[in-house]
Design a protein around this motif. Sequence first.
Motif, PDB file in Angstrom:
ATOM      1  N   PRO A 137       0.788  -1.239   0.000  1.00 29.50           N
ATOM      2  CA  PRO A 137       0.000   0.000   0.000  1.00 29.50           C
ATOM      3  C   PRO A 137       0.818   1.286   0.000  1.00 29.50           C
ATOM      4  N   ILE A 138       2.087   1.239   0.375  1.00 36.09           N
ATOM      5  CA  ILE A 138       2.882   2.463   0.374  1.00 36.09           C
ATOM      6  C   ILE A 138       3.012   3.016  -1.039  1.00 36.09           C
ATOM      7  N   LEU A 140       0.683   3.710  -2.910  1.00 30.86           N
ATOM      8  CA  LEU A 140      -0.329   4.754  -3.074  1.00 30.86           C
ATOM      9  C   LEU A 140       0.318   6.137  -2.953  1.00 30.86           C
ATOM     10  N   LEU A 141       1.182   6.285  -1.971  1.00 32.65           N
ATOM     11  CA  LEU A 141       1.910   7.537  -1.786  1.00 32.65           C
ATOM     12  C   LEU A 141       3.051   7.677  -2.779  1.00 32.65           C
ATOM     13  N   ILE A 169      -3.773   2.387   2.945  1.00 36.64           N
ATOM     14  CA  ILE A 169      -2.555   3.056   3.405  1.00 36.64           C
ATOM     15  C   ILE A 169      -2.326   2.842   4.899  1.00 36.64           C
ATOM     16  N   SER A 172       0.335   0.372   6.048  1.00 36.31           N
ATOM     17  CA  SER A 172       1.761   0.641   5.853  1.00 36.31           C
ATOM     18  C   SER A 172       2.403   1.077   7.161  1.00 36.31           C
ATOM     19  N   ILE A 177       5.436   5.735   5.686  1.00 38.60           N
ATOM     20  CA  ILE A 177       4.556   6.842   5.331  1.00 38.60           C
ATOM     21  C   ILE A 177       5.282   8.162   5.531  1.00 38.60           C
ATOM     22  N   LEU A 202      -6.841  10.425  -0.073  1.00 36.56           N
ATOM     23  CA  LEU A 202      -5.667   9.761   0.489  1.00 36.56           C
ATOM     24  C   LEU A 202      -5.041  10.616   1.598  1.00 36.56           C
ATOM     25  N   ILE A 206      -4.375   9.669   5.856  1.00 35.83           N
ATOM     26  CA  ILE A 206      -3.116   9.800   6.595  1.00 35.83           C
ATOM     27  C   ILE A 206      -3.263  10.828   7.712  1.00 35.83           C
TER      28      ILE A 206
END
Length: 461
Positions: A137-138, A140-141, A169, A172, A177, A202, A206
């Motif tokens: 999922p990291i 995504l960033l 996310i 992660s 992150i 997103l 976070i």
Amino acid sequence: MIPFNTKILPGTKGVYMVGGSVRDLILGRPSTDYDIVVRGNPEKFARKLSENLSGHLVKMGKPGQVVFRVVSGEHLFDISAIKGPNIETDLVQRDFTVNAIAYSFFSKTIIDPLNGLKDMAEKKVRMTSSKIFKKDPIRLLRAYRVGATLKFTIEQRTADAVEKNIKLIGASAAERIRFEIFSILCLPESNHSFLQMAGNGLLFQIFPELFRTKGCFQNRIHLFDVFDHTMRTFYMLEKLLGADHQFDPEITRQIRRHMDEKRSAQLKCATLFHDIGKPLVRTIDQNGNIHFYGHEQKGADMANKICKRLKFSVRETGYIDFIIRNHLKPLFFFTAGREKDLTRKDLTRFFMKLGDFTPDLLIHAIADTRGKGDENDERNAAFIRFIKNLIHRYFVNFQPRSKAPPLITGTDLIHHFGLTPSPLFKTILNRVEERTLSNDLNDRTAALIFVEELLGRRIKA
């Protein structure tokens, strides 16, 4: 053929440069870090490479994900085994097509099974498959980091897949992150990436604290709700940090020396959080006026929790806390200056209280004011002129004097005045420093006379 010194890594069969290393070399981006995959025993290859380069070998990672790092001078090589039976299988398991390219040291050819070169030419970030975000999922960033770093656009299907998977996310590791967020913040133009992440949600996965700022409307001096004001302030800050025409050339040079890449990233992070306390302290008085009393303290407390949650360093946390907790101080000082003429001592005390954070807070104050939206408001314009003058006086007058050796020390208080070390020492030395930085004391003799007067008045001055 790509521009790489083959004397460092000769043409060995089954050895490939992969990922961002290849991408950056093709794009002509400077790089000294290289990812190498080998068919066979990576440790054996790494040891041989380390010996050939007179380098240092380090084994990293957990079982199944072991990497052998060779450090030699300015070069760093991360060496691992090919994942799968061949290089093509390895590449299709990677994150984005621009990172799924290999260079064979043996055949001196490029292997590009997913048309990464085409996406590179079209300046697009494209996922290698729709499964990449569930696998890690990291990514995504990372999609936004790659896009912002290369100034590429995330293509639509990839953007849709990111939006579909934003809730992943949370799986992660916090450290990962934090790394991705700060990697984006370190870029000179990161505002667009954060707006995109806000658009698909997103960013709020976070930082849920930021979501509460949406729809939190403010008083009449603001044209935007808290979130839109925050993002406008962020944008204005990046313009200030990157522009040449905001200050005279010498002050611009001073600011750039002070605001290095890491410090700029921390200031931008603090800017993202600077008003997160507002929704929790918002009140409306009997005349319908909206107030946010104490929002800077509340916001700093909330930011501390965010920093702890995402494993920010102690230094990063302290910096962000200070900026948020004190971000109204320049405005209060401006208001005081409108009520009375500020003296050199007033300026010195202001600079001493804020210390090395002074330029950061003042730059943030300009961005914060411009983020309100009404650039034609005379009070805002006067405030910005006032802050620019403070920045000039800090770098031209205060900072050079603050770096000079002290006129007297605690040793002088002991030997010259026969004092015994006590809390009084700090009071006396602070008074001397204040007078020195205000240019009222210029030599040791004057400082000793001043201390004698202070002691005579029992530090009442």
